[in-house]
Enzyme design. Structure first.
Site, PDB file in Angstrom:
ATOM      1  N   HIS A  94       0.830  -1.203   0.000  1.00  0.00           N
ATOM      2  CA  HIS A  94       0.000   0.000   0.000  1.00  0.00           C
ATOM      3  C   HIS A  94       0.864   1.252   0.000  1.00  0.00           C
ATOM      4  O   HIS A  94       2.051   1.196   0.276  1.00  0.00           O
ATOM      5  CB  HIS A  94      -0.973   0.029   1.195  1.00  0.00           C
ATOM      6  N   GLU A  98      -3.671   3.473   1.784  1.00  0.00           N
ATOM      7  CA  GLU A  98      -4.012   3.612   3.206  1.00  0.00           C
ATOM      8  C   GLU A  98      -4.227   5.098   3.488  1.00  0.00           C
ATOM      9  O   GLU A  98      -3.311   5.901   3.331  1.00  0.00           O
ATOM     10  CB  GLU A  98      -2.883   3.084   4.080  1.00  0.00           C
ATOM     11  N   HIS A 142       3.326  11.506  -7.226  1.00  0.00           N
ATOM     12  CA  HIS A 142       1.949  11.130  -7.489  1.00  0.00           C
ATOM     13  C   HIS A 142       1.784   9.621  -7.375  1.00  0.00           C
ATOM     14  O   HIS A 142       2.752   8.881  -7.319  1.00  0.00           O
ATOM     15  CB  HIS A 142       1.513  11.591  -8.890  1.00  0.00           C
ATOM     16  N   GLU A 168      -2.029  10.302 -11.197  1.00  0.00           N
ATOM     17  CA  GLU A 168      -1.834  10.239 -12.634  1.00  0.00           C
ATOM     18  C   GLU A 168      -2.672   9.096 -13.193  1.00  0.00           C
ATOM     19  O   GLU A 168      -2.619   7.979 -12.695  1.00  0.00           O
ATOM     20  CB  GLU A 168      -0.364  10.015 -12.987  1.00  0.00           C
TER      21      GLU A 168
END
Length: 130
Positions: free
Chosen positions: A8, A59, A77, A125
Site C-alpha cells: 500500500h 491507506e 503522485h 496520474e
C-alpha cells in the site's frame, strides 16, 4: 528481495470521510477496511480496486484533530492505469472531481495521461492502458 510486493501507499488526510468519498465515489475504489486506534488517536481506512491479497491499495491515515498537512516537494503522485482515459476523466468531472491536467499525450511521447487532484492536494496520474 525478489519476492517482495508493494502492499500500500499511505496518505495522511485532513478529513477521512471526505477522502473516503473521493476515492470510492469519484475514483471508483472500494472501502476495504477501516479501524480506529483510540490509544494513539488515529483512524486508518484502506481503499482500492480489489482485494489487498492481490494488489496494492491506498491507506488513508487520519490523525485525530489534524485537518491539513504541509505538502512537501518530494512526493510526486500515484499512478492508475485506466481503459479509457477520456471517459474516465469525463466521469470524474461529472462526479465533482478535479481533473487538473486534461487527458492527452505525454510531452515527447505517445502515451496518454491525465492528472486528478484529491481533496488534500495529492496528485493521481491516470495512464491510458494500451
Amino acid at each position: 528481495m525478489a519476492n517482495g510486493r508493494i502492499l500500500h501507499t499511505m496518505l495522511r488526510v485532513g478529513d477521512l470521510d471526505r477522502s473516503i468519498q473521493f476515492y470510492t465515489d469519484i475514483m471508483g475504489m472500494q472501502l476495504l477496511r477501516k479501524r480506529d486506534n483510540e490509544a494513539y488517536k488515529y483512524t486508518l481506512a484502506f481503499v482500492g480496486y480489489g482485494d489487498e491479497s492481490t494488489g496494492a491499495v491506498i491507506e488513508l491515515t487520519y490523525n485525530w484533530g489534524t485537518t491539513e498537512y504541509e505538502m512537501g516537494d518530494a512526493f510526486g503522485h500515484i499512478a492508475i492505469g485506466v481503459e479509457d482515459i477520456y471517459a474516465t476523466c469525463d466521469a470524474i468531472k461529472a462526479s465533482g472531481g478535479n481533473v487538473s491536467r486534461e487527458p492527452g499525450p505525454v510531452k515527447g511521447g505517445s502515451t496518454h495521461i491525465a492528472f486528478v487532484t484529491d481533496p488534500d492536494g495529492y496528485k493521481i496520474e491516470l495512464i491510458q492502458r494500451s
